[in-house]
Design a protein around this motif. Structure first.
Motif, PDB file in Angstrom:
ATOM      1  N   ASP A  98      40.439  41.797  43.691  1.00 16.96           N
ATOM      2  CA  ASP A  98      40.630  40.963  44.882  1.00 16.96           C
ATOM      3  C   ASP A  98      39.559  39.893  45.051  1.00 16.96           C
ATOM      4  OD1 ASP A  98      42.899  42.414  45.543  1.00 16.96           O
ATOM      5  OD2 ASP A  98      41.749  43.870  46.717  1.00 16.96           O
ATOM      6  N   ALA A  99      38.432  40.041  44.338  1.00 17.28           N
ATOM      7  CA  ALA A  99      37.322  39.109  44.505  1.00 17.28           C
ATOM      8  C   ALA A  99      37.362  37.928  43.533  1.00 17.28           C
ATOM      9  CB  ALA A  99      35.998  39.855  44.345  1.00 17.28           C
ATOM     10  N   ILE A 100      38.354  37.886  42.653  1.00 13.12           N
ATOM     11  CA  ILE A 100      38.410  36.802  41.673  1.00 13.12           C
ATOM     12  C   ILE A 100      39.453  35.755  42.100  1.00 13.12           C
ATOM     13  CG2 ILE A 100      37.647  38.387  39.860  1.00 13.12           C
ATOM     14  CD1 ILE A 100      40.448  38.332  38.681  1.00 13.12           C
ATOM     15  N   PRO A 101      39.400  34.554  41.542  1.00  9.40           N
ATOM     16  CA  PRO A 101      40.366  33.507  41.927  1.00  9.40           C
ATOM     17  C   PRO A 101      41.821  33.965  41.765  1.00  9.40           C
ATOM     18  CG  PRO A 101      38.635  32.578  40.563  1.00  9.40           C
ATOM     19  CD  PRO A 101      38.456  34.071  40.534  1.00  9.40           C
ATOM     20  N   ALA A 102      42.676  33.472  42.633  1.00  7.22           N
ATOM     21  CA  ALA A 102      44.086  33.884  42.667  1.00  7.22           C
ATOM     22  C   ALA A 102      44.779  33.699  41.317  1.00  7.22           C
ATOM     23  CB  ALA A 102      44.834  33.117  43.752  1.00  7.22           C
ATOM     24  N   ALA A 103      44.537  32.586  40.635  1.00  3.91           N
ATOM     25  CA  ALA A 103      45.207  32.332  39.355  1.00  3.91           C
ATOM     26  C   ALA A 103      44.773  33.351  38.297  1.00  3.91           C
ATOM     27  CB  ALA A 103      44.919  30.909  38.875  1.00  3.91           C
ATOM     28  N   ALA A 104      43.481  33.665  38.264  1.00  2.88           N
ATOM     29  CA  ALA A 104      42.974  34.661  37.312  1.00  2.88           C
ATOM     30  C   ALA A 104      43.532  36.040  37.651  1.00  2.88           C
ATOM     31  CB  ALA A 104      41.452  34.671  37.325  1.00  2.88           C
ATOM     32  N   ARG A 105      43.553  36.365  38.935  1.00  2.59           N
ATOM     33  CA  ARG A 105      44.083  37.658  39.386  1.00  2.59           C
ATOM     34  C   ARG A 105      45.550  37.799  38.994  1.00  2.59           C
ATOM     35  NH1 ARG A 105      42.593  37.495  44.486  1.00  2.59           N
ATOM     36  NH2 ARG A 105      44.477  36.464  45.218  1.00  2.59           N
ATOM     37  N   ALA A 106      46.349  36.758  39.227  1.00  4.15           N
ATOM     38  CA  ALA A 106      47.784  36.809  38.895  1.00  4.15           C
ATOM     39  C   ALA A 106      47.988  36.991  37.395  1.00  4.15           C
ATOM     40  CB  ALA A 106      48.475  35.534  39.382  1.00  4.15           C
ATOM     41  N   ALA A 107      47.189  36.294  36.578  1.00  6.22           N
ATOM     42  CA  ALA A 107      47.330  36.408  35.124  1.00  6.22           C
ATOM     43  C   ALA A 107      46.989  37.818  34.650  1.00  6.22           C
ATOM     44  CB  ALA A 107      46.441  35.380  34.431  1.00  6.22           C
ATOM     45  N   ILE A 108      45.931  38.387  35.216  1.00  2.00           N
ATOM     46  CA  ILE A 108      45.539  39.748  34.834  1.00  2.00           C
ATOM     47  C   ILE A 108      46.603  40.746  35.282  1.00  2.00           C
ATOM     48  CG2 ILE A 108      43.891  41.609  35.330  1.00  2.00           C
ATOM     49  CD1 ILE A 108      41.688  39.400  35.305  1.00  2.00           C
ATOM     50  N   GLU A 109      47.070  40.631  36.516  1.00  2.00           N
ATOM     51  CA  GLU A 109      48.092  41.563  37.013  1.00  2.00           C
ATOM     52  C   GLU A 109      49.377  41.467  36.200  1.00  2.00           C
ATOM     53  OE1 GLU A 109      48.071  40.413  41.151  1.00  2.00           O
ATOM     54  OE2 GLU A 109      46.615  41.980  41.657  1.00  2.00           O
ATOM     55  N   LYS A 110      49.747  40.254  35.768  1.00  2.78           N
ATOM     56  CA  LYS A 110      50.937  40.086  34.935  1.00  2.78           C
ATOM     57  C   LYS A 110      50.741  40.779  33.589  1.00  2.78           C
ATOM     58  CE  LYS A 110      53.977  36.637  32.896  1.00  2.78           C
ATOM     59  NZ  LYS A 110      54.230  35.212  32.674  1.00  2.78           N
ATOM     60  N   LYS A 111      49.565  40.628  33.002  1.00  5.04           N
ATOM     61  CA  LYS A 111      49.274  41.244  31.699  1.00  5.04           C
ATOM     62  C   LYS A 111      49.289  42.767  31.802  1.00  5.04           C
ATOM     63  CE  LYS A 111      47.901  40.616  27.405  1.00  5.04           C
ATOM     64  NZ  LYS A 111      48.542  39.755  26.437  1.00  5.04           N
ATOM     65  N   VAL A 112      48.728  43.301  32.881  1.00  3.28           N
ATOM     66  CA  VAL A 112      48.685  44.752  33.079  1.00  3.28           C
ATOM     67  C   VAL A 112      50.097  45.298  33.287  1.00  3.28           C
ATOM     68  CG1 VAL A 112      47.858  46.595  34.612  1.00  3.28           C
ATOM     69  CG2 VAL A 112      46.326  44.709  33.981  1.00  3.28           C
ATOM     70  N   LEU A 170      41.075  38.692  28.776  1.00  8.34           N
ATOM     71  CA  LEU A 170      40.053  37.747  29.210  1.00  8.34           C
ATOM     72  C   LEU A 170      40.750  36.471  29.628  1.00  8.34           C
ATOM     73  CD1 LEU A 170      36.942  37.185  29.321  1.00  8.34           C
ATOM     74  CD2 LEU A 170      37.176  36.253  27.011  1.00  8.34           C
ATOM     75  N   VAL A 171      40.482  36.025  30.868  1.00 10.38           N
ATOM     76  CA  VAL A 171      41.133  34.813  31.379  1.00 10.38           C
ATOM     77  C   VAL A 171      40.100  33.862  31.965  1.00 10.38           C
ATOM     78  CG1 VAL A 171      43.323  35.999  31.854  1.00 10.38           C
ATOM     79  CG2 VAL A 171      41.627  35.758  33.668  1.00 10.38           C
ATOM     80  N   LYS A 172      40.477  32.588  31.964  1.00  8.12           N
ATOM     81  CA  LYS A 172      39.672  31.556  32.614  1.00  8.12           C
ATOM     82  C   LYS A 172      40.014  31.571  34.104  1.00  8.12           C
ATOM     83  CE  LYS A 172      39.720  28.618  28.521  1.00  8.12           C
ATOM     84  NZ  LYS A 172      40.146  27.329  27.954  1.00  8.12           N
ATOM     85  N   PRO A 173      39.220  30.889  34.930  1.00  9.96           N
ATOM     86  CA  PRO A 173      39.510  30.859  36.369  1.00  9.96           C
ATOM     87  C   PRO A 173      40.924  30.361  36.705  1.00  9.96           C
ATOM     88  CG  PRO A 173      37.303  30.063  35.994  1.00  9.96           C
ATOM     89  CD  PRO A 173      37.948  30.235  34.636  1.00  9.96           C
TER      90      PRO A 173
END
Length: 148
Positions: A90-104, A138-141
């Protein structure tokens, strides 16, 4: 396998383990010790290892600071190469969070870290896929997946 072969294998394994000496702060070059002390920020050293990343010899220092993992790499001249700070999704930028959640996907999210390498910032997450295999992303912001 004969008993002699087993004994030889056991001694070889013990010798290999003994060769992997655990490093202490006092074992590091003075410039590296100074950088480690500067980066501890009141944290506790959990482990120090020596590795080569992209042809550069460096020390990886694993620490705990305020109950969170904080790891960093220092080259042999004392230059800070990389810092990884544990954070929450929840503490990371929305775009990075969405990319990680999609990958998971339907897997289980593990530790999330803010990775600072020079002036660049990345977000790294460990996760376990539905089939039980462990992975990292690993994702960029901006959410773009990268290798480094």
């Amino acid at each position: 396998m004969t008993r002699t072969s087993i004994i030889v294998l056991v001694f070889a394994a013990l010798a290999a383990t003994a060769a992997e000496k655990k490093l202490a702060l006092k074992d590091l070059p003075p410039a590296v010790q100074k950088t480690v002390q500067d980066q501890l920020k009141g944290g506790e050293i959990k482990n120090i290892g020596k590795e080569t990343e992209h042809g550069v010899a460096q020390y990886e220092v694993e620490t705990m600071l305020n109950g969170k993992h904080r790891d960093f790499n220092v080259d042999t001249k004392g230059n800070l190469v990389l810092v990884e700070d544990e954070t929450t999704i929840d503490a990371i930028p929305a775009a990075a969070r969405a990319a990680i959640e999609k990958k998971v996907g339907g897997g289980k999210l593990g530790m999330v870290e803010v990775m600072t390498k020079g002036a660049q910032i990345f977000y790294e997450a460990g996760y376990t896929s539905k089939d039980g295999k462990k992975h990292e992303v690993l994702v960029k912001p901006d959410g773009t997946e990268t290798k480094d």
